[in-house]
Design an enzyme around this catalytic site. Sequence first.
Site, short mmCIF file in Angstrom:
data_model
loop_
_atom_site.label_atom_id
_atom_site.label_comp_id
_atom_site.label_asym_id
_atom_site.label_seq_id
_atom_site.Cartn_x
_atom_site.Cartn_y
_atom_site.Cartn_z
N GLY A 152 0.80 -1.22 0.00
CA GLY A 152 0.00 0.00 0.00
C GLY A 152 0.84 1.28 0.00
N GLN A 161 -1.10 -0.24 -5.24
CA GLN A 161 -2.21 -0.16 -4.30
C GLN A 161 -2.21 1.19 -3.59
N GLU A 180 -10.19 -4.49 4.94
CA GLU A 180 -9.31 -4.72 6.11
C GLU A 180 -9.44 -3.65 7.19
N TYR A 188 -9.40 -0.33 6.77
CA TYR A 188 -8.72 0.95 6.52
C TYR A 188 -9.76 2.04 6.22
N ARG A 199 -10.68 -3.11 -3.86
CA ARG A 199 -10.65 -4.21 -2.88
C ARG A 199 -11.80 -3.99 -1.91
N HIS A 257 -8.36 -5.56 10.58
CA HIS A 257 -7.19 -5.93 11.39
C HIS A 257 -7.56 -6.14 12.87
N ALA A 294 -1.11 -13.95 -2.07
CA ALA A 294 -0.05 -13.00 -1.73
C ALA A 294 1.14 -13.77 -1.16
N CYS A 319 10.31 -14.73 4.07
CA CYS A 319 9.48 -15.93 4.18
C CYS A 319 10.24 -16.99 4.94
N TRP A 371 -2.56 -14.36 19.17
CA TRP A 371 -3.92 -14.16 19.70
C TRP A 371 -4.85 -15.30 19.30
N ASP A 422 13.54 -21.58 15.85
CA ASP A 422 12.34 -21.95 15.09
C ASP A 422 12.75 -22.33 13.67
P1 FAD Z 1 15.62 -30.65 14.13
O1 FAD Z 1 14.29 -30.36 13.58
O2 FAD Z 1 15.73 -31.03 15.53
O3 FAD Z 1 16.30 -31.75 13.21
C1 FAD Z 1 17.49 -32.39 13.55
C2 FAD Z 1 17.58 -33.74 12.87
O4 FAD Z 1 18.87 -34.26 13.07
C3 FAD Z 1 16.61 -34.76 13.46
O5 FAD Z 1 15.80 -35.29 12.41
C4 FAD Z 1 17.52 -35.83 14.05
O6 FAD Z 1 16.99 -37.15 13.89
C5 FAD Z 1 18.78 -35.66 13.22
N1 FAD Z 1 20.00 -36.13 13.89
C6 FAD Z 1 20.51 -35.74 15.08
N2 FAD Z 1 21.67 -36.37 15.31
C7 FAD Z 1 21.91 -37.19 14.27
C8 FAD Z 1 22.96 -38.09 13.92
N3 FAD Z 1 24.02 -38.27 14.67
N4 FAD Z 1 22.85 -38.77 12.76
C9 FAD Z 1 21.79 -38.61 11.93
N5 FAD Z 1 20.78 -37.75 12.22
C10 FAD Z 1 20.85 -37.05 13.36
N6 FAD Z 1 8.87 -23.89 14.27
C11 FAD Z 1 8.36 -22.88 13.60
O7 FAD Z 1 9.11 -22.09 13.04
N7 FAD Z 1 7.01 -22.71 13.48
C12 FAD Z 1 6.15 -23.55 14.06
O8 FAD Z 1 4.94 -23.37 13.95
C13 FAD Z 1 6.66 -24.64 14.79
N8 FAD Z 1 5.84 -25.50 15.40
C14 FAD Z 1 6.37 -26.54 16.08
C15 FAD Z 1 5.50 -27.43 16.69
C16 FAD Z 1 6.00 -28.53 17.36
C17 FAD Z 1 5.06 -29.47 18.02
C18 FAD Z 1 7.40 -28.73 17.42
C19 FAD Z 1 7.97 -29.93 18.12
C20 FAD Z 1 8.26 -27.84 16.83
C21 FAD Z 1 7.75 -26.73 16.18
N9 FAD Z 1 8.57 -25.80 15.58
C22 FAD Z 1 8.05 -24.77 14.88
C23 FAD Z 1 10.02 -25.83 15.78
C24 FAD Z 1 10.78 -26.34 14.55
O9 FAD Z 1 10.25 -27.57 14.14
C25 FAD Z 1 12.25 -26.46 14.94
O10 FAD Z 1 12.74 -25.20 15.30
C26 FAD Z 1 13.08 -26.97 13.77
O11 FAD Z 1 12.64 -28.25 13.40
C27 FAD Z 1 14.56 -27.04 14.12
O12 FAD Z 1 15.25 -27.44 12.97
P2 FAD Z 1 16.67 -28.14 12.99
O13 FAD Z 1 16.89 -28.61 11.61
O14 FAD Z 1 17.68 -27.23 13.57
O15 FAD Z 1 16.58 -29.37 13.99
P1 NAP Z 2 10.11 -22.16 24.45
O1 NAP Z 2 9.23 -21.24 23.71
O2 NAP Z 2 11.46 -21.71 24.81
O3 NAP Z 2 9.32 -22.62 25.72
C1 NAP Z 2 9.83 -23.50 26.65
C2 NAP Z 2 8.95 -23.41 27.91
O4 NAP Z 2 9.48 -24.27 28.86
C3 NAP Z 2 8.92 -22.04 28.46
O5 NAP Z 2 7.55 -21.70 28.57
C4 NAP Z 2 9.60 -22.16 29.82
O6 NAP Z 2 8.72 -21.43 30.63
C5 NAP Z 2 9.60 -23.64 30.12
N1 NAP Z 2 10.87 -24.12 30.69
C6 NAP Z 2 12.12 -23.90 30.25
N2 NAP Z 2 13.00 -24.55 31.04
C7 NAP Z 2 12.30 -25.18 31.98
C8 NAP Z 2 12.64 -26.00 33.08
N3 NAP Z 2 13.91 -26.30 33.36
N4 NAP Z 2 11.66 -26.50 33.85
C9 NAP Z 2 10.38 -26.22 33.58
N5 NAP Z 2 9.99 -25.43 32.57
C10 NAP Z 2 10.93 -24.92 31.77
O7 NAP Z 2 10.32 -23.47 23.62
P2 NAP Z 2 9.33 -24.52 23.01
O8 NAP Z 2 7.92 -24.33 23.41
O9 NAP Z 2 9.96 -25.78 23.32
O10 NAP Z 2 9.40 -24.21 21.47
C11 NAP Z 2 10.64 -24.34 20.78
C12 NAP Z 2 10.67 -23.38 19.63
O11 NAP Z 2 9.77 -23.84 18.64
C13 NAP Z 2 10.23 -22.03 20.07
O12 NAP Z 2 11.34 -21.17 20.16
C14 NAP Z 2 9.27 -21.59 19.03
O13 NAP Z 2 9.77 -20.47 18.31
C15 NAP Z 2 9.12 -22.74 18.07
N6 NAP Z 2 7.69 -22.98 17.94
C16 NAP Z 2 6.96 -22.04 17.30
C17 NAP Z 2 5.63 -22.21 17.19
C18 NAP Z 2 4.80 -21.19 16.46
O14 NAP Z 2 3.60 -21.34 16.40
N7 NAP Z 2 5.39 -20.18 15.88
C19 NAP Z 2 5.00 -23.31 17.74
C20 NAP Z 2 5.76 -24.25 18.40
C21 NAP Z 2 7.12 -24.05 18.50
P3 NAP Z 2 9.01 -20.97 32.12
O15 NAP Z 2 10.49 -20.72 32.20
O16 NAP Z 2 8.17 -19.78 32.32
O17 NAP Z 2 8.53 -22.11 32.91
FE1 SF4 Z 3 3.79 -18.14 4.01
FE2 SF4 Z 3 4.98 -18.38 6.42
FE3 SF4 Z 3 6.36 -17.70 4.22
FE4 SF4 Z 3 4.68 -15.96 5.31
S1 SF4 Z 3 6.51 -16.75 6.27
S2 SF4 Z 3 4.90 -16.41 3.15
S3 SF4 Z 3 3.05 -17.32 5.93
S4 SF4 Z 3 5.33 -19.65 4.62
#
Ligand code: FAD
Ligand code: NAP
Ligand code: SF4
Length: 674
Positions: A61, A103, A167, A169, A217, A255, A313, A356, A577, A659
């Site tokens: 915009g 836009q 939206e 505006y 729009r 929004h 988009a 992205c 939210w 993440d």
């Molecule tokens: P990992 O995903 O941990 O991958 C590491 C890989 O290394 C694993 O597959 C493991 O098996 C492999 N590995 C380790 N050691 C060895 C070895 N010696 N030999 C062979 N393989 C090995 N992130 C977001 O950004 N948005 C979200 O909405 C989001 N939602 C999430 C929801 C859930 C429930 C969870 C669990 C995570 C979510 N995350 C989200 C977090 C995101 O998935 C992680 O931040 C991301 O996967 C980390 O990427 P990574 O490649 O560093 O490690």
């Molecule tokens: P996180 O956001 O760092 O949360 C970990 C939680 O565990 C915190 O709420 C912390 O809260 C608690 N914690 C930490 N150490 C602890 C301990 N020793 N004992 C008890 N509680 C403890 O990490 P996560 O939920 O594991 O997610 C991992 C990453 O995945 C995040 O950084 C996030 O960006 C990503 N992710 C993103 C989305 C998304 O929708 N964008 C969704 C899932 C995951 P207190 O210290 O207050 O207890």
């Molecule tokens: Fe789509 Fe997520 Fe990329 Fe935004 S950051 S363009 S919502 S995949």
Amino acid sequence: MTNPYPKLLSPLDLGFTTLKNRVVMGSMHTGLEDRARDTGRLAAYFAERARGGVGLIITGGYAPNRTGWLLPFAAEMLSSGDARRHRRITAAVHDEGGKILLQVLHAGRYAYHPLSASASALKAPINPFRPRALSSRGVEETIDDFVRCALLAQEAGYDGVEIMGSEGYLLNQFLAPATNRRTDRWGGSARNRRRLPVEIVRRTREAVGADFIVDYRISLADYVENGQSWDEILRLATEVEEAGATLLNSGFGWHEARVPTIVTSVPSGAFVDISSAVAEQVQIPVVASNRINMPEAAEQILADTHVQLISMARPMLSDPDWVNKAAADRAAEINTCIACNQACLDHAFVHKKVSCLLNPRAGHETRLVLAPTRVTRTVAVVGAGPAGLATAVSAAERGHRVTLFDANEHIGGQFDMARRIPGKEEFNETIRYFTTMLAKYDVDVRLGVRVGAEELTGFDEVVLATGVTPRMPAIPGIEHPMVLSYPEAIYGVREVGKRVAVIGAGGIGFDVSELLTTDESPTLNLKEWKAEWGAADPPEARGALTAPLPAPPAREVFLLQRTKGPQGRRLGKTTGWVHRASLKAKGVQQLSEVNYERIDDDGLHISFGEKRQRPRVLAVDNVVICAGQESVRELEDALRSRGVRPHVIGGAAIAAELDAKRAIKQGTELAAQL
Ligand code: FAD
Ligand code: NAP
Ligand code: SF4
């Protein structure tokens, strides 16, 4: 080759010009619009999308006057100097065979500065600045400013303008009784409320002549109390058409609305029927939008409904080559937007440059380049999570010979768990994309292999993307059989009972609570989703709002954190939210400032605050630990001792605040340098 998407890829004749296909790249503010020095980057960003085959691009915009700035000194189109600067953008798009609209957006009461103005002096709930009410003269001047802006867009070489009327505006603020309390000819009756947008379209058409696209729009569902009625919306559509609009683009939700309209949990194509109903009432083409991201769905919409164009988009951010891939029947190679908002809208709302999560090149086309390599190297990537996948695919795309190892039998790492969370099913598309690209670029994928240092010698480059492992905090009784790690809960390794405590209220704690409170078949259909959020069909209620009726929770869940204050503060700016509201609707009991005293057969014993007050037992069947993660990098020392210097990325480098956005960005940037 037969055309795989005959409707989507067919041209659309607008009389004076023809769009080469039905794909519109919807408007998105990237943060590159605001400063003249970023014009080159913006031109490269649009040119890449035009090269990718998009039929029509719409810019972010631009304000028609300073009152309408989104922020102080935000994007504007006010002078011939501005228009000259934009020639670089329009030329870049036209050179690639594309078409582009500017836009025109007046922020009204969403303007984040003290000069803001609206229909009435009513503050928006999401903005601290109270707008002044425009005087009658101010309204006339605003119309002149919109018209001047359109003329400048024409001077700049744009193919047309999109007049932003949705939206929440300024134009939407004039249209809705909620925000328009005026008693002059610009307020009161519905006719008076729509006078401003209709006049803007009419006078713009008069000024720009017949051969210039004027796209309006239109807000088809405001999702705010006392928004527009359906009759008013249909009447507006007809009058905007009569006033000279070429196209009607669809907008949904202000929004400030509390019905989500773009996040990943919104069902695919949720709003198409509303656009189609309007398309039946007008002769000009209507553009469907929101939560459409793949060619098959887009083709089906064009076949089944009255809309003639599809706006996407964010999908054009995640894959600029979307249309070319569809046309070549390579849809499996599309890097599908997962509607996470993490690097696009979440950035825009904190005034950071938009990119992205899946495609870190977006907005950085001139800086992050994956050029073919001059020297082919052998690259071992350990870990097929997002970091390793991004490295492997990008390095192989550049011409390196890549071997990818993972200890699991599947790719995805932690992301494989994310895709199992209700509302995040679309994350499956990312796994499909990487699977396809690993095969395309001939990556040697070795699954079910936990590699040691000895297998990694002999490669030119070794990348440790070994990610993270869940942290198990030292709570007395943590080894009790009722305790599950979050992977155990998500993969259903053990049955989870009906009353559950979740320790840790980060992103994963929220996701696990969502999973536990949701029934077996997690994907909400459109009807259930509408009921959950109180989204009415627009003809049913003014503002398209009704009372929410969420489904009963599948379990009773307590979500706990040690920190004081409300939970979920670190969740995404534009999605947090939704997660908070969703858990509230499911009756999740959120407790903060908790001390975890012990776990035993009675359940989880907790107290509150530094003084360990109000001790209580949560008599739960299970405790699920979501207490963050720790890096997995034991291979690093073993490699170094063998003289191998690995690149350590993603969660393996730093577990805190990890993440997928950071993991993929680091993987792509590393691959660009190898
Ligand atoms: P990992 O995903 O941990 O991958 C590491 C890989 O290394 C694993 O597959 C493991 O098996 C492999 N590995 C380790 N050691 C060895 C070895 N010696 N030999 C062979 N393989 C090995 N992130 C977001 O950004 N948005 C979200 O909405 C989001 N939602 C999430 C929801 C859930 C429930 C969870 C669990 C995570 C979510 N995350 C989200 C977090 C995101 O998935 C992680 O931040 C991301 O996967 C980390 O990427 P990574 O490649 O560093 O490690
Ligand atoms: P996180 O956001 O760092 O949360 C970990 C939680 O565990 C915190 O709420 C912390 O809260 C608690 N914690 C930490 N150490 C602890 C301990 N020793 N004992 C008890 N509680 C403890 O990490 P996560 O939920 O594991 O997610 C991992 C990453 O995945 C995040 O950084 C996030 O960006 C990503 N992710 C993103 C989305 C998304 O929708 N964008 C969704 C899932 C995951 P207190 O210290 O207050 O207890
Ligand atoms: Fe789509 Fe997520 Fe990329 Fe935004 S950051 S363009 S919502 S995949």
